[in-house]
Design a protein around this motif. Structure first.
Motif, PDB file in Angstrom:
ATOM      1  N   LEU A   5       0.664  -1.303  -0.022  1.00 25.62           N
ATOM      2  CA  LEU A   5      -0.070  -0.060   0.031  1.00 25.62           C
ATOM      3  C   LEU A   5       0.727   1.334   0.093  1.00 25.62           C
ATOM      4  N   ARG A   6       1.956   1.490   0.666  1.00 26.11           N
ATOM      5  CA  ARG A   6       2.928   2.373   0.431  1.00 26.11           C
ATOM      6  C   ARG A   6       3.468   2.633  -0.838  1.00 26.11           C
ATOM      7  N   ALA A   7       3.805   1.455  -1.470  1.00 26.39           N
ATOM      8  CA  ALA A   7       4.472   1.537  -2.612  1.00 26.39           C
ATOM      9  C   ALA A   7       3.302   1.916  -3.910  1.00 26.39           C
ATOM     10  N   ALA A   8       2.078   1.520  -3.551  1.00 20.76           N
ATOM     11  CA  ALA A   8       1.070   1.998  -4.284  1.00 20.76           C
ATOM     12  C   ALA A   8       0.422   3.284  -4.352  1.00 20.76           C
ATOM     13  N   ARG A   9       0.795   3.959  -3.095  1.00 17.24           N
ATOM     14  CA  ARG A   9       0.124   5.201  -2.742  1.00 17.24           C
ATOM     15  C   ARG A   9       0.346   5.997  -4.074  1.00 17.24           C
ATOM     16  N   PRO A  10       1.674   6.357  -4.545  1.00 23.94           N
ATOM     17  CA  PRO A  10       1.618   7.298  -5.503  1.00 23.94           C
ATOM     18  C   PRO A  10       1.032   7.005  -6.852  1.00 23.94           C
ATOM     19  N   VAL A  11       0.761   5.804  -7.258  1.00 22.52           N
ATOM     20  CA  VAL A  11      -0.183   5.235  -8.202  1.00 22.52           C
ATOM     21  C   VAL A  11      -1.534   5.957  -8.013  1.00 22.52           C
ATOM     22  N   LEU A  12      -2.076   5.581  -6.761  1.00 18.01           N
ATOM     23  CA  LEU A  12      -3.462   6.047  -6.509  1.00 18.01           C
ATOM     24  C   LEU A  12      -3.644   7.550  -6.648  1.00 18.01           C
ATOM     25  N   GLU A  13      -2.433   8.197  -5.852  1.00 15.80           N
ATOM     26  CA  GLU A  13      -2.613   9.602  -5.963  1.00 15.80           C
ATOM     27  C   GLU A  13      -2.657  10.090  -7.241  1.00 15.80           C
ATOM     28  N   ALA A  14      -2.040   9.648  -8.311  1.00 11.15           N
ATOM     29  CA  ALA A  14      -1.878  10.067  -9.770  1.00 11.15           C
ATOM     30  C   ALA A  14      -3.330   9.688 -10.310  1.00 11.15           C
ATOM     31  N   LEU A  15      -3.775   8.628 -10.024  1.00 19.22           N
ATOM     32  CA  LEU A  15      -5.234   8.164 -10.453  1.00 19.22           C
ATOM     33  C   LEU A  15      -6.364   9.335  -9.773  1.00 19.22           C
TER      34      LEU A  15
END
Length: 175
Positions: free
Chosen positions: A117-127
Motif C-alpha cells: 500500500l505504501r508503494a501503491a500510494r503514488p499510483v493511487l494519488e496519480a489516479l
C-alpha cells in the motif's frame, strides 16, 4: 451544465471516471496484483514447509511417547515421572516454537500488505489527480455507488506496471 477540462477528457478516454469520489477494493487490489500474488505464493510455500515440519515433529513425538509408554511398566514411578515431565516440556517448547513460526508468517503477510500500500500510494494519488477526485473510499464501506467509480482494475494494472511483483526492488521480498 458541466464543463470538462482537458484532464477530464483524457481520464474518460483511458477508462478513468471523472468523479469527485472514487472507490477501490483494497483486498482485491492486493490479492490480484503481481505483488500480492507473489507474496501469497511465498507465504503459501513457507506455510507448506511449516506444515510438513509440524507433521514430521508430530510423528517423532508420537513415536517417543509410545516408547515412553512401553517402558513405563519396567520403570520406577519417580523415574517415569521425570521422563514424562521432560517429554511434556519438550512438547511445549516445540509447540511454542512452531506457533512462533506461524505468527511470523502472518506478520510477514501483514508487513507485505503495508509495504504494498505504501508503494501503491503514488499510483493511487496519480489516479486521483487524473480523475479530479478528492478522495478514494474503500468500496466495501460504501453503501451505494455506481460501478463507474470503482478504479480497482485500473489501479491493479498501473501498480503492476509501476512496481511489478516488488521482487526486483526488494519491496516485500522474503524477510
Amino acid at each position: 451544465m458541466v464543463l470538462l477540462g482537458p484532464a477530464a477528457g483524457t481520464a474518460q478516454q483511458i477508462g478513468l471516471p471523472q468523479a469527485a469520489i472514487l472507490t477501490i477494493e483494497t483486498d482485491r487490489l492486493f490479492a490480484e496484483s503481481a505483488f500480492g500474488r507473489r507474496t501469497a505464493n511465498e507465504i503459501e510455500a513457507d506455510s507448506a514447509v511449516l506444515a510438513a515440519e509440524n507433521r514430521k515433529m508430530e510423528a517423532e513425538l508420537s513415536t517417543e511417547e509410545k516408547d515412553l509408554t512401553t517402558r513405563r511398566p519396567d520403570m520406577e514411578p519417580d523415574a517415569f515421572r521425570a521422563l514424562a515431565d521432560a517429554f511434556d516440556e519438550k512438547v511445549q517448547l516445540i509447540r511454542r516454537a512452531q506457533d512462533a513460526k506461524a505468527r511470523a508468517l502472518n506478520q510477514r503477510a501483514d508487513k507485505a500488505r503495508v509495504e504494498f500500500l505504501r508503494a501503491a500510494r503514488p499510483v493511487l494519488e496519480a489516479l486521483m489527480r487524473e480523475s479530479g477526485a478528492g478522495v478514494i473510499l474503500e468500496r466495501n464501506s460504501v453503501f451505494l455507488s455506481a460501478d463507474a467509480t470503482d478504479i480497482t482494475d485500473l489501479a491493479i494494472s498501473r501498480i503492476d506496471a509501476a512496481i511489478g511483483d516488488g521482487g526486483a526492488t526488494g519491496i516485500g521480498a522474503d524477510q
